[in-house]
Write an enzyme that holds these catalytic residues in place. Sequence first.
Site, PDB file in Angstrom:
ATOM      1  N   GLU A   1       0.844  -1.162  -0.049  1.00 36.49           N
ATOM      2  CA  GLU A   1      -0.021  -0.025   0.234  1.00 36.49           C
ATOM      3  C   GLU A   1       0.917   1.195  -0.160  1.00 36.49           C
ATOM      4  O   GLU A   1       2.016   1.244   0.471  1.00 36.49           O
ATOM      5  CB  GLU A   1      -0.821   0.125   1.195  1.00 36.49           C
ATOM      6  CG  GLU A   1      -2.581  -0.102   0.789  1.00 36.49           C
ATOM      7  CD  GLU A   1      -3.023   1.129   0.172  1.00 36.49           C
ATOM      8  OE1 GLU A   1      -2.497   1.903  -0.465  1.00 36.49           O
ATOM      9  OE2 GLU A   1      -4.250   1.177   0.698  1.00 36.49           O
ATOM     10  N   ASP A   2       0.343   2.369  -0.527  1.00 36.24           N
ATOM     11  CA  ASP A   2       0.862   3.724  -0.417  1.00 36.24           C
ATOM     12  C   ASP A   2       0.995   4.156   1.037  1.00 36.24           C
ATOM     13  O   ASP A   2       1.917   4.778   1.460  1.00 36.24           O
ATOM     14  CB  ASP A   2       0.457   4.579  -1.417  1.00 36.24           C
ATOM     15  CG  ASP A   2      -1.199   4.469  -1.292  1.00 36.24           C
ATOM     16  OD1 ASP A   2      -1.743   4.103  -0.572  1.00 36.24           O
ATOM     17  OD2 ASP A   2      -1.679   5.432  -2.007  1.00 36.24           O
TER      18      ASP A   2
ATOM     19  N   ASP B   1      -4.015   5.352   6.766  1.00 34.50           N
ATOM     20  CA  ASP B   1      -4.444   6.981   7.231  1.00 34.50           C
ATOM     21  C   ASP B   1      -5.451   6.121   8.567  1.00 34.50           C
ATOM     22  O   ASP B   1      -4.889   5.712   9.536  1.00 34.50           O
ATOM     23  CB  ASP B   1      -5.116   7.304   6.120  1.00 34.50           C
ATOM     24  CG  ASP B   1      -5.670   8.683   6.456  1.00 34.50           C
ATOM     25  OD1 ASP B   1      -4.930   9.333   7.461  1.00 34.50           O
ATOM     26  OD2 ASP B   1      -6.735   9.066   6.064  1.00 34.50           O
TER      27      ASP B   1
ATOM     28  N   PHE C   1      -1.653  15.902   4.574  1.00 37.18           N
ATOM     29  CA  PHE C   1      -1.991  15.370   3.631  1.00 37.18           C
ATOM     30  C   PHE C   1      -0.839  15.518   2.523  1.00 37.18           C
ATOM     31  O   PHE C   1      -0.220  16.390   2.154  1.00 37.18           O
ATOM     32  CB  PHE C   1      -3.261  16.124   2.883  1.00 37.18           C
ATOM     33  CG  PHE C   1      -3.989  15.393   1.913  1.00 37.18           C
ATOM     34  CD1 PHE C   1      -4.814  14.244   2.029  1.00 37.18           C
ATOM     35  CD2 PHE C   1      -3.277  15.567   0.312  1.00 37.18           C
ATOM     36  CE1 PHE C   1      -5.342  13.560   0.756  1.00 37.18           C
ATOM     37  CE2 PHE C   1      -4.012  14.778  -0.699  1.00 37.18           C
ATOM     38  CZ  PHE C   1      -4.807  13.828  -0.311  1.00 37.18           C
TER      39      PHE C   1
ATOM     40  N   ARG D   1       0.833  11.988  -8.571  1.00 37.42           N
ATOM     41  CA  ARG D   1       1.058  10.665  -8.313  1.00 37.42           C
ATOM     42  C   ARG D   1       2.656  10.438  -8.911  1.00 37.42           C
ATOM     43  O   ARG D   1       3.306   9.586  -8.318  1.00 37.42           O
ATOM     44  CB  ARG D   1       0.386   9.748  -9.175  1.00 37.42           C
ATOM     45  CG  ARG D   1      -1.132   9.524  -8.447  1.00 37.42           C
ATOM     46  CD  ARG D   1      -1.921   8.372  -9.151  1.00 37.42           C
ATOM     47  NE  ARG D   1      -3.380   8.549  -8.719  1.00 37.42           N
ATOM     48  CZ  ARG D   1      -4.006   8.181  -7.839  1.00 37.42           C
ATOM     49  NH1 ARG D   1      -3.206   7.507  -6.663  1.00 37.42           N
ATOM     50  NH2 ARG D   1      -5.313   8.001  -7.616  1.00 37.42           N
TER      51      ARG D   1
END
Length: 173
Positions: A97-98, A101, A150, A163
Amino acid sequence: MEDKVSVMIPEEEVNKRILEMGKIISEKYAGKSIHLICVLKGGAFFMTELAKRITVPVTLDFMSVSSYGSGSESSGVVKFVKDLDEPLEGKDVIVVEDIIDSGRTLSYLMEILKKRNPKSLALCTLLDKPDRRVKEVKVDWVGFEIPDKFVVGYGLDYDQKYRNLPYIGVVEV
Ligand code: IMP
Ligand code: MG
């Protein structure tokens, strides 16, 4: 208008960390092969870089999920937009996963994947925002723990943009 993006983690540092993670994972899975699962789209950049640093045999699969919910809060109810091509039965699986959160998406996803009877199932993320966690999720490898900001780049988007940045940045608002 262009947003201003400041660097949080420079490219060299991200690359160095992925190299380390590849080494740690390769040692742990010595003598085995690894089935990497990329969660699209964000996980794609990290997964390909990580895969290149893993020295045991690797196979890849991709899935795309969208989480029902409004605004920026994920609900944890995940819709499979694209399911995996291959079964997981008997495989040593690592989900890549990136970012984690709230943890809602991944805790739900890991439960579903577990039911497909992999030999083992682990989770690797480039970034982790532990302060934001709502739902407990067991993460096996974390690239960087970051504060509640963020971030974009290395697969992460802001409105589908940024991205492709080769570093982790913060959009200044
Ligand atoms: P959660 O852990 O279920 O809240 O959702 C995680 C997902 O939200 C990630 O896979 C990202 O797609 C997105 N996300 C969370 N934080 C960020 C961020 O800082 N930048 C970009 N996307 C984010
Ligand atoms: Mg994502």
